[in-house]
Write an enzyme that holds these catalytic residues in place. Structure first.
Site, PDB file in Angstrom:
ATOM      1  N   ALA A  26       0.835  -1.208   0.000  1.00  0.00           N
ATOM      2  CA  ALA A  26       0.000   0.000   0.000  1.00  0.00           C
ATOM      3  C   ALA A  26       0.868   1.255   0.000  1.00  0.00           C
ATOM      4  CB  ALA A  26      -0.934  -0.003   1.203  1.00  0.00           C
ATOM      5  N   TYR A  27       1.910   1.265   0.807  1.00  0.00           N
ATOM      6  CA  TYR A  27       2.823   2.410   0.864  1.00  0.00           C
ATOM      7  C   TYR A  27       3.510   2.608  -0.485  1.00  0.00           C
ATOM      8  CZ  TYR A  27       6.753   5.354   2.253  1.00  0.00           C
ATOM      9  OH  TYR A  27       7.683   6.368   2.341  1.00  0.00           O
ATOM     10  N   SER A  28       4.043   1.522  -1.042  1.00  0.00           N
ATOM     11  CA  SER A  28       4.732   1.605  -2.325  1.00  0.00           C
ATOM     12  C   SER A  28       3.787   2.085  -3.424  1.00  0.00           C
ATOM     13  CB  SER A  28       5.330   0.247  -2.702  1.00  0.00           C
ATOM     14  OG  SER A  28       6.335  -0.129  -1.788  1.00  0.00           O
ATOM     15  N   SER A  30       1.073   3.936  -3.069  1.00  0.00           N
ATOM     16  CA  SER A  30       0.720   5.354  -2.893  1.00  0.00           C
ATOM     17  C   SER A  30       1.858   6.260  -3.355  1.00  0.00           C
ATOM     18  CB  SER A  30       0.341   5.645  -1.442  1.00  0.00           C
ATOM     19  OG  SER A  30       1.466   5.562  -0.590  1.00  0.00           O
TER      20      SER A  30
END
Length: 77
Positions: A26-28, A30
């Protein structure tokens, strides 16, 4: 900025948006979105002398490292 025909925009993402990091999809994703947004915006504003850039720093030791395994920290660094 368009009315003045000049401007500078700087977005901040992460190298994870370009490379991807394990267990942080999810971080990557975003951060990849911020990078894509920057590219698109830059192309759209190129005719107005408005530059759009994105800084993608690598990992830095911050308190969030306390939540990660040493293996993950070693991978990122």
């Amino acid at each position: 900025m368009q009315a003045r025909n000049y401007g500078r925009i700087l977005n901040i993402a992460s190298i994870a948006g370009n490379e991807g990091n394990p267990n942080t999809s999810a971080y990557s994703a975003s951060k990849a979105g911020v990078i894509g947004f920057t590219k698109s915006l830059g192309k759209g504003l190129a005719g107005y002398d408005i530059t759009v850039n994105c800084v993608t720093p690598a990992a830095a030791r911050t308190p969030i490292f306390d939540q990660m395994s040493q293996e993950h920290i070693d991978y990122m660094l």
